[in-house]
Design an enzyme around this catalytic site. Structure first.
Site, mmCIF file in Angstrom:
data_model
loop_
_atom_site.group_PDB
_atom_site.id
_atom_site.type_symbol
_atom_site.label_atom_id
_atom_site.label_comp_id
_atom_site.label_asym_id
_atom_site.label_seq_id
_atom_site.Cartn_x
_atom_site.Cartn_y
_atom_site.Cartn_z
ATOM 1 N N HIS A 220 0.822 -0.826 -0.213
ATOM 2 C CA HIS A 220 0.214 0.377 0.255
ATOM 3 C C HIS A 220 0.992 1.446 0.177
ATOM 4 O O HIS A 220 0.886 1.709 1.325
ATOM 5 C CB HIS A 220 -0.988 0.036 1.243
ATOM 6 C CG HIS A 220 -1.922 1.650 1.350
ATOM 7 N ND1 HIS A 220 -3.114 0.543 0.870
ATOM 8 C CD2 HIS A 220 -1.738 2.116 1.616
ATOM 9 C CE1 HIS A 220 -3.592 1.946 0.958
ATOM 10 N NE2 HIS A 220 -2.923 3.556 1.915
ATOM 11 N N ASP B 228 -2.521 -9.840 0.597
ATOM 12 C CA ASP B 228 -1.703 -9.613 -0.547
ATOM 13 C C ASP B 228 -2.883 -8.316 -0.781
ATOM 14 O O ASP B 228 -2.383 -8.729 -2.063
ATOM 15 C CB ASP B 228 -0.952 -9.602 -0.537
ATOM 16 C CG ASP B 228 -0.026 -8.640 -1.606
ATOM 17 O OD1 ASP B 228 0.109 -7.564 -1.324
ATOM 18 O OD2 ASP B 228 1.246 -9.687 -2.189
ATOM 19 N N GLU C 158 0.512 -1.997 4.872
ATOM 20 C CA GLU C 158 0.894 -0.380 4.470
ATOM 21 C C GLU C 158 2.118 -0.611 5.306
ATOM 22 O O GLU C 158 2.108 -0.552 6.830
ATOM 23 C CB GLU C 158 -0.001 0.472 5.066
ATOM 24 C CG GLU C 158 -0.019 1.941 5.192
ATOM 25 C CD GLU C 158 -0.158 3.026 6.085
ATOM 26 O OE1 GLU C 158 -0.570 4.402 5.387
ATOM 27 O OE2 GLU C 158 -1.654 2.808 6.780
#
Length: 424
Positions: A329, A377, A386
Protein backbone atom coordinates in the site's frame (compact mmCIF):
# COMPACT_ATOMS: atom_id res chain seq x y z
CA UNK A 1 25.25 4.69 14.44
CA UNK A 2 26.52 5.74 17.86
CA UNK A 3 26.89 2.23 19.22
CA UNK A 4 28.19 0.50 16.07
CA UNK A 5 29.71 3.20 13.85
CA UNK A 6 32.93 1.24 13.34
CA UNK A 7 30.96 -1.64 11.89
CA UNK A 8 29.18 0.75 9.52
CA UNK A 9 32.59 1.94 8.37
CA UNK A 10 33.78 -1.65 7.86
CA UNK A 11 30.99 -2.35 5.36
CA UNK A 12 31.34 1.02 3.61
CA UNK A 13 28.00 2.41 4.79
CA UNK A 14 29.13 5.09 7.26
CA UNK A 15 28.91 8.03 4.84
CA UNK A 16 25.58 6.83 3.48
CA UNK A 17 24.07 6.56 6.94
CA UNK A 18 25.42 9.99 7.87
CA UNK A 19 23.83 11.50 4.77
CA UNK A 20 20.45 10.07 5.76
CA UNK A 21 20.74 11.44 9.30
CA UNK A 22 21.86 14.84 7.99
CA UNK A 23 18.80 15.03 5.73
CA UNK A 24 16.49 14.39 8.68
CA UNK A 25 18.42 16.77 10.94
CA UNK A 26 18.24 19.60 8.43
CA UNK A 27 14.50 19.03 8.22
CA UNK A 28 14.11 19.22 12.00
CA UNK A 29 16.13 22.44 12.09
CA UNK A 30 13.69 23.98 9.62
CA UNK A 31 10.73 23.01 11.80
CA UNK A 32 11.83 25.12 14.76
CA UNK A 33 11.83 28.92 14.66
CA UNK A 34 12.98 30.46 17.98
CA UNK A 35 11.51 33.76 19.18
CA UNK A 36 12.77 36.83 17.30
CA UNK A 37 14.74 34.65 14.87
CA UNK A 38 13.35 36.50 11.85
CA UNK A 39 12.07 39.97 11.05
CA UNK A 40 8.63 38.57 10.34
CA UNK A 41 6.27 40.05 12.96
CA UNK A 42 4.46 36.72 13.21
CA UNK A 43 7.51 35.21 14.90
CA UNK A 44 8.31 38.10 17.24
CA UNK A 45 8.54 36.98 20.89
CA UNK A 46 6.96 33.63 20.05
CA UNK A 47 8.52 30.26 19.21
CA UNK A 48 7.00 28.19 16.44
CA UNK A 49 7.32 24.49 15.79
CA UNK A 50 5.94 23.14 12.53
CA UNK A 51 4.22 19.79 12.77
CA UNK A 52 3.38 18.54 9.30
CA UNK A 53 2.94 19.47 5.67
CA UNK A 54 -0.36 18.39 4.16
CA UNK A 55 -3.07 16.44 5.89
CA UNK A 56 -6.43 14.78 5.68
CA UNK A 57 -8.66 17.84 5.43
CA UNK A 58 -9.89 19.28 2.16
CA UNK A 59 -8.76 22.82 1.48
CA UNK A 60 -11.93 23.51 -0.44
CA UNK A 61 -15.19 21.65 -0.70
CA UNK A 62 -14.52 18.57 -2.78
CA UNK A 63 -10.76 19.25 -2.85
CA UNK A 64 -7.98 16.70 -2.70
CA UNK A 65 -5.81 15.82 0.28
CA UNK A 66 -3.13 13.37 1.30
CA UNK A 67 -5.47 10.58 2.35
CA UNK A 68 -7.92 10.50 -0.57
CA UNK A 69 -5.53 11.20 -3.43
CA UNK A 70 -3.68 8.16 -4.79
CA UNK A 71 -0.93 9.99 -6.63
CA UNK A 72 2.86 10.01 -6.88
CA UNK A 73 4.43 12.68 -4.64
CA UNK A 74 6.18 14.15 -7.68
CA UNK A 75 2.78 14.78 -9.29
CA UNK A 76 1.15 16.54 -6.32
CA UNK A 77 -0.38 19.90 -7.23
CA UNK A 78 -3.06 20.38 -4.59
CA UNK A 79 -2.54 22.75 -1.67
CA UNK A 80 -0.79 21.17 1.32
CA UNK A 81 -1.09 23.46 4.36
CA UNK A 82 1.51 23.56 7.15
CA UNK A 83 0.36 22.90 10.70
CA UNK A 84 2.18 25.00 13.30
CA UNK A 85 2.44 24.68 17.09
CA UNK A 86 3.71 26.69 20.03
CA UNK A 87 5.50 25.42 23.12
CA UNK A 88 2.29 23.87 24.43
CA UNK A 89 3.16 20.96 22.13
CA UNK A 90 5.49 19.51 24.77
CA UNK A 91 5.67 16.03 23.29
CA UNK A 92 6.58 17.27 19.83
CA UNK A 93 9.26 19.54 21.30
CA UNK A 94 10.76 16.65 23.26
CA UNK A 95 10.95 14.45 20.19
CA UNK A 96 12.66 17.13 18.09
CA UNK A 97 15.14 17.77 20.92
CA UNK A 98 15.97 14.07 21.05
CA UNK A 99 16.50 13.87 17.30
CA UNK A 100 18.73 16.94 17.12
CA UNK A 101 20.74 15.86 20.17
CA UNK A 102 21.39 12.34 18.93
CA UNK A 103 22.36 13.66 15.50
CA UNK A 104 24.84 16.10 17.03
CA UNK A 105 26.74 13.12 18.44
CA UNK A 106 26.89 11.52 15.00
CA UNK A 107 28.38 14.75 13.61
CA UNK A 108 30.68 15.61 16.51
CA UNK A 109 33.60 15.66 14.04
CA UNK A 110 31.85 18.52 12.20
CA UNK A 111 32.06 21.03 15.03
CA UNK A 112 30.05 23.87 13.49
CA UNK A 113 27.18 21.62 12.42
CA UNK A 114 27.13 19.76 15.75
CA UNK A 115 26.98 23.07 17.63
CA UNK A 116 24.14 24.22 15.41
CA UNK A 117 22.19 21.08 16.28
CA UNK A 118 22.80 21.24 20.03
CA UNK A 119 22.10 24.97 20.18
CA UNK A 120 18.71 24.46 18.56
CA UNK A 121 18.00 21.49 20.83
CA UNK A 122 18.93 23.38 24.01
CA UNK A 123 16.90 26.43 23.02
CA UNK A 124 13.84 24.34 22.22
CA UNK A 125 14.15 22.24 25.38
CA UNK A 126 14.45 25.26 27.65
CA UNK A 127 11.39 26.83 26.05
CA UNK A 128 9.42 23.60 26.40
CA UNK A 129 10.16 22.89 30.06
CA UNK A 130 9.71 26.54 31.08
CA UNK A 131 6.26 26.66 29.54
CA UNK A 132 3.52 27.22 32.10
CA UNK A 133 2.84 23.72 33.52
CA UNK A 134 -0.88 24.31 33.07
CA UNK A 135 -0.27 24.82 29.34
CA UNK A 136 2.14 21.94 28.76
CA UNK A 137 0.48 19.12 26.90
CA UNK A 138 0.19 16.96 23.83
CA UNK A 139 0.29 18.35 20.32
CA UNK A 140 -2.95 16.65 19.30
CA UNK A 141 -4.84 18.42 22.10
CA UNK A 142 -4.62 21.68 20.12
CA UNK A 143 -6.70 21.83 16.95
CA UNK A 144 -4.51 24.22 14.97
CA UNK A 145 -1.43 22.23 15.89
CA UNK A 146 -2.19 18.51 15.77
CA UNK A 147 -5.91 18.41 15.22
CA UNK A 148 -5.48 16.93 11.76
CA UNK A 149 -3.09 14.28 13.07
CA UNK A 150 -5.37 13.24 15.92
CA UNK A 151 -7.06 10.46 13.98
CA UNK A 152 -3.73 8.99 12.89
CA UNK A 153 -1.07 9.64 15.55
CA UNK A 154 -2.97 10.73 18.63
CA UNK A 155 -0.56 11.51 21.45
CA UNK A 156 -1.64 10.43 24.93
CA UNK A 157 1.25 11.77 27.02
CA UNK A 158 4.12 14.25 26.91
CA UNK A 159 6.34 13.74 29.95
CA UNK A 160 7.93 10.65 28.40
CA UNK A 161 8.91 12.74 25.36
CA UNK A 162 10.49 15.48 27.50
CA UNK A 163 12.42 12.85 29.50
CA UNK A 164 13.54 11.29 26.20
CA UNK A 165 14.69 14.69 24.92
CA UNK A 166 16.43 15.60 28.17
CA UNK A 167 18.28 12.29 28.29
CA UNK A 168 19.62 12.65 24.76
CA UNK A 169 20.48 16.29 25.42
CA UNK A 170 22.66 15.20 28.35
CA UNK A 171 24.48 12.72 26.12
CA UNK A 172 25.01 15.48 23.56
CA UNK A 173 26.16 18.26 25.90
CA UNK A 174 27.26 16.70 29.19
CA UNK A 175 25.21 19.34 31.01
CA UNK A 176 24.05 17.64 34.26
CA UNK A 177 20.94 19.84 34.48
CA UNK A 178 19.39 17.90 31.60
CA UNK A 179 20.13 14.59 33.26
CA UNK A 180 18.74 15.92 36.52
CA UNK A 181 15.52 16.85 34.71
CA UNK A 182 15.26 13.44 33.03
CA UNK A 183 15.93 11.38 36.15
CA UNK A 184 13.64 13.54 38.32
CA UNK A 185 10.73 13.37 35.86
CA UNK A 186 11.10 9.73 34.86
CA UNK A 187 8.86 8.52 37.70
CA UNK A 188 6.29 11.20 36.83
CA UNK A 189 6.29 9.98 33.24
CA UNK A 190 5.74 6.44 34.49
CA UNK A 191 2.63 7.63 36.31
CA UNK A 192 1.35 9.11 33.05
CA UNK A 193 1.90 5.87 31.14
CA UNK A 194 -1.24 3.98 30.22
CA UNK A 195 -1.52 0.36 31.30
CA UNK A 196 -2.08 -0.67 27.69
CA UNK A 197 1.21 1.04 26.71
CA UNK A 198 3.47 -0.78 29.15
CA UNK A 199 6.20 -2.73 27.44
CA UNK A 200 5.85 -0.71 24.24
CA UNK A 201 8.55 1.43 22.69
CA UNK A 202 7.19 3.35 19.73
CA UNK A 203 6.24 6.85 18.60
CA UNK A 204 3.75 7.36 21.44
CA UNK A 205 5.82 5.95 24.31
CA UNK A 206 9.53 6.59 24.83
CA UNK A 207 9.84 5.44 28.45
CA UNK A 208 11.52 2.12 27.75
CA UNK A 209 14.03 3.78 25.42
CA UNK A 210 14.90 6.30 28.11
CA UNK A 211 15.26 3.49 30.64
CA UNK A 212 17.78 1.73 28.39
CA UNK A 213 19.78 4.96 28.04
CA UNK A 214 19.77 5.59 31.78
CA UNK A 215 20.85 2.00 32.40
CA UNK A 216 23.70 2.58 29.96
CA UNK A 217 24.85 5.48 32.13
CA UNK A 218 24.69 3.26 35.21
CA UNK A 219 26.81 0.57 33.59
CA UNK A 220 29.42 2.64 31.77
CA UNK A 221 29.64 6.03 33.53
CA UNK A 222 30.08 6.35 37.28
CA UNK A 223 27.96 9.40 38.03
CA UNK A 224 27.40 8.46 41.66
CA UNK A 225 24.90 10.17 43.92
CA UNK A 226 22.10 11.11 43.36
CA UNK A 227 21.78 9.26 40.06
CA UNK A 228 22.89 5.76 40.95
CA UNK A 229 19.66 4.68 42.64
CA UNK A 230 17.36 6.11 39.95
CA UNK A 231 19.50 4.58 37.22
CA UNK A 232 19.40 1.24 38.98
CA UNK A 233 15.61 1.36 39.01
CA UNK A 234 15.71 2.09 35.27
CA UNK A 235 17.93 -0.94 34.72
CA UNK A 236 15.60 -3.11 36.80
CA UNK A 237 12.61 -1.84 34.84
CA UNK A 238 14.41 -2.54 31.57
CA UNK A 239 15.26 -6.11 32.50
CA UNK A 240 11.76 -6.73 33.80
CA UNK A 241 10.12 -5.48 30.60
CA UNK A 242 12.51 -7.20 28.22
CA UNK A 243 12.15 -10.48 30.08
CA UNK A 244 8.38 -10.11 29.97
CA UNK A 245 8.63 -10.37 26.18
CA UNK A 246 9.87 -13.92 26.68
CA UNK A 247 7.31 -14.89 29.27
CA UNK A 248 4.18 -16.75 28.30
CA UNK A 249 2.37 -14.99 31.14
CA UNK A 250 2.84 -11.35 30.10
CA UNK A 251 1.84 -11.09 26.44
CA UNK A 252 -0.30 -13.14 24.12
CA UNK A 253 1.10 -14.66 20.95
CA UNK A 254 -0.38 -15.79 17.72
CA UNK A 255 -0.51 -19.50 17.01
CA UNK A 256 2.53 -18.98 14.79
CA UNK A 257 4.53 -17.34 17.59
CA UNK A 258 4.24 -13.59 16.90
CA UNK A 259 4.14 -11.58 20.14
CA UNK A 260 1.14 -9.26 20.38
CA UNK A 261 2.39 -6.25 22.31
CA UNK A 262 -0.59 -4.15 21.26
CA UNK A 263 -3.25 -6.74 20.46
CA UNK A 264 -6.05 -4.32 19.63
CA UNK A 265 -4.06 -2.45 16.98
CA UNK A 266 -3.06 -3.31 13.46
CA UNK A 267 0.58 -3.44 12.33
CA UNK A 268 1.78 -5.85 15.04
CA UNK A 269 5.18 -6.32 13.41
CA UNK A 270 6.43 -2.84 14.27
CA UNK A 271 6.12 -3.47 18.01
CA UNK A 272 7.76 -6.88 17.77
CA UNK A 273 10.67 -5.49 15.73
CA UNK A 274 11.30 -2.63 18.14
CA UNK A 275 11.13 -4.99 21.11
CA UNK A 276 13.74 -7.16 19.40
CA UNK A 277 15.96 -4.16 18.76
CA UNK A 278 15.95 -2.94 22.37
CA UNK A 279 16.49 -6.48 23.63
CA UNK A 280 19.49 -6.95 21.36
CA UNK A 281 20.99 -3.59 22.32
CA UNK A 282 20.56 -4.16 26.05
CA UNK A 283 21.95 -7.68 25.81
CA UNK A 284 25.09 -6.24 24.22
CA UNK A 285 25.48 -3.98 27.25
CA UNK A 286 25.26 -7.01 29.52
CA UNK A 287 27.74 -8.93 27.40
CA UNK A 288 30.24 -6.09 27.72
CA UNK A 289 29.80 -6.33 31.47
CA UNK A 290 30.20 -10.13 31.29
CA UNK A 291 26.73 -10.42 32.78
CA UNK A 292 25.28 -13.43 31.02
CA UNK A 293 22.13 -15.07 32.23
CA UNK A 294 19.88 -13.18 34.60
CA UNK A 295 16.22 -13.60 35.34
CA UNK A 296 15.39 -14.64 31.79
CA UNK A 297 18.50 -16.59 30.82
CA UNK A 298 18.34 -19.31 28.22
CA UNK A 299 15.41 -17.61 26.52
CA UNK A 300 15.62 -15.91 23.15
CA UNK A 301 13.61 -14.82 20.15
CA UNK A 302 14.44 -13.78 16.61
CA UNK A 303 12.83 -11.92 13.72
CA UNK A 304 12.44 -15.06 11.61
CA UNK A 305 8.66 -14.65 11.77
CA UNK A 306 8.89 -11.33 9.89
CA UNK A 307 11.16 -12.84 7.26
CA UNK A 308 8.97 -15.81 6.39
CA UNK A 309 8.95 -18.33 9.24
CA UNK A 310 5.22 -17.96 9.82
CA UNK A 311 2.05 -19.92 8.97
CA UNK A 312 1.56 -17.92 5.75
CA UNK A 313 5.17 -18.60 4.70
CA UNK A 314 5.17 -14.94 3.71
CA UNK A 315 8.09 -12.56 4.10
CA UNK A 316 6.75 -9.24 5.32
CA UNK A 317 9.91 -7.48 4.15
CA UNK A 318 9.55 -6.54 0.49
CA UNK A 319 12.18 -8.12 -1.71
CA UNK A 320 13.39 -10.74 0.75
CA UNK A 321 12.67 -14.44 0.62
CA UNK A 322 11.05 -16.81 -1.82
CA UNK A 323 7.59 -15.36 -1.21
CA UNK A 324 7.05 -11.75 -0.25
CA UNK A 325 4.08 -9.46 -0.70
CA UNK A 326 3.61 -7.81 -4.10
CA UNK A 327 0.89 -5.23 -3.49
CA UNK A 328 2.39 -2.84 -0.94
CA UNK A 329 0.00 0.00 0.00
CA UNK A 330 2.32 2.71 -1.32
CA UNK A 331 1.47 5.26 -3.99
CA UNK A 332 4.85 5.62 -5.67
CA UNK A 333 5.43 1.88 -5.72
CA UNK A 334 2.07 1.14 -7.32
CA UNK A 335 2.05 3.76 -10.12
CA UNK A 336 4.28 3.03 -13.13
CA UNK A 337 7.03 5.42 -14.18
CA UNK A 338 5.96 6.00 -17.77
CA UNK A 339 6.68 9.69 -18.19
CA UNK A 340 3.07 10.73 -17.61
CA UNK A 341 1.57 12.80 -14.84
CA UNK A 342 -1.57 11.33 -13.31
CA UNK A 343 -4.27 13.27 -11.51
CA UNK A 344 -5.80 12.25 -8.20
CA UNK A 345 -8.94 11.17 -10.04
CA UNK A 346 -6.90 8.65 -12.01
CA UNK A 347 -5.15 7.09 -9.05
CA UNK A 348 -7.79 4.61 -7.93
CA UNK A 349 -7.10 2.43 -10.95
CA UNK A 350 -3.79 1.50 -9.32
CA UNK A 351 -5.01 1.50 -5.74
CA UNK A 352 -7.59 -1.17 -6.57
CA UNK A 353 -5.56 -3.00 -9.20
CA UNK A 354 -4.78 -6.65 -8.53
CA UNK A 355 -1.48 -6.45 -10.41
CA UNK A 356 1.83 -6.48 -8.54
CA UNK A 357 3.44 -3.11 -7.90
CA UNK A 358 5.55 -2.09 -10.91
CA UNK A 359 8.14 -0.57 -8.55
CA UNK A 360 9.56 -2.78 -5.79
CA UNK A 361 9.77 -0.99 -2.43
CA UNK A 362 12.85 -2.98 -1.48
CA UNK A 363 13.42 -3.54 2.23
CA UNK A 364 10.11 -2.11 3.46
CA UNK A 365 8.24 -3.94 6.21
CA UNK A 366 4.46 -3.76 6.13
CA UNK A 367 1.88 -3.90 8.92
CA UNK A 368 1.72 -7.66 8.90
CA UNK A 369 -0.89 -10.28 9.76
CA UNK A 370 -3.82 -10.24 12.15
CA UNK A 371 -3.86 -12.01 15.51
CA UNK A 372 -4.74 -15.26 13.75
CA UNK A 373 -1.59 -15.10 11.57
CA UNK A 374 -3.79 -14.35 8.57
CA UNK A 375 -2.53 -11.92 5.93
CA UNK A 376 -4.08 -10.60 2.71
CA UNK A 377 -1.74 -9.20 0.08
CA UNK A 378 -4.03 -6.54 -1.37
CA UNK A 379 -3.09 -2.92 -1.88
CA UNK A 380 -6.43 -1.52 -0.76
CA UNK A 381 -6.19 -3.24 2.62
CA UNK A 382 -3.67 -0.97 4.37
CA UNK A 383 -4.10 -2.67 7.74
CA UNK A 384 -2.14 -5.55 6.17
CA UNK A 385 0.03 -4.00 3.47
CA UNK A 386 0.91 -0.43 4.49
CA UNK A 387 4.51 0.44 5.43
CA UNK A 388 5.47 3.58 7.32
CA UNK A 389 8.58 5.29 8.63
CA UNK A 390 7.41 4.75 12.20
CA UNK A 391 6.78 1.04 11.75
CA UNK A 392 10.03 0.42 9.86
CA UNK A 393 12.25 2.26 12.35
CA UNK A 394 12.62 -0.65 14.76
CA UNK A 395 13.21 -3.20 12.02
CA UNK A 396 15.88 -1.10 10.33
CA UNK A 397 17.74 -0.60 13.59
CA UNK A 398 17.53 -4.29 14.37
CA UNK A 399 18.49 -5.29 10.84
CA UNK A 400 21.55 -3.05 10.86
CA UNK A 401 22.51 -4.29 14.32
CA UNK A 402 22.55 -7.86 13.17
CA UNK A 403 24.13 -7.32 9.80
CA UNK A 404 26.93 -5.04 10.97
CA UNK A 405 27.75 -7.49 13.74
CA UNK A 406 27.70 -10.37 11.25
CA UNK A 407 25.28 -12.38 13.38
CA UNK A 408 23.70 -14.54 10.73
CA UNK A 409 22.13 -17.19 12.91
CA UNK A 410 18.78 -15.41 12.94
CA UNK A 411 18.51 -15.36 9.15
CA UNK A 412 18.11 -18.04 6.56
CA UNK A 413 20.64 -16.49 4.18
CA UNK A 414 23.88 -14.81 5.19
CA UNK A 415 24.41 -13.56 1.64
CA UNK A 416 21.18 -11.60 1.76
CA UNK A 417 22.26 -9.74 4.87
CA UNK A 418 25.51 -8.68 3.25
CA UNK A 419 23.67 -7.47 0.16
CA UNK A 420 21.03 -5.70 2.22
CA UNK A 421 23.65 -3.91 4.30
CA UNK A 422 25.41 -2.71 1.18
CA UNK A 423 22.15 -1.38 -0.23
CA UNK A 424 21.10 0.29 3.01
Amino acid sequence: MLEYHEKYADIGELDHARDIIRWGSDYLLKLFIPPNATSDPIFQNVAHLSLQVGGAKNDTEGGDNDTICWQRPEDMSYVRPVSSCDMAASDLAGEVVAGLSAASLVFKDEKDYAIRLTTAAETLFELAIKEDPTKQGTYTAVDECGGDARAFYNSTSFKDDLVWGGTWLFFATGNPSYLEYASRNFSLALQEERTSERGLFYWNNKLLGSAVLLARLLYFRDLGYPYKDSFASSANMTESVLCSYLSDQSFNRTQGGLILLKPDSWSPLQYAATASFLSKLYSDYLNLLHRTGGVCRDRAFSIDYILGDNPMKMSYMVGFGGQYLLQVHHRSASIPWDGQKYLCSEGNRWLHSKDPNPNVLLGAMVGGPDKFDHFIDERDKPWFTEPSIASNAGLKCLQELYCVLHLYTYYSSANFIIIQCEME
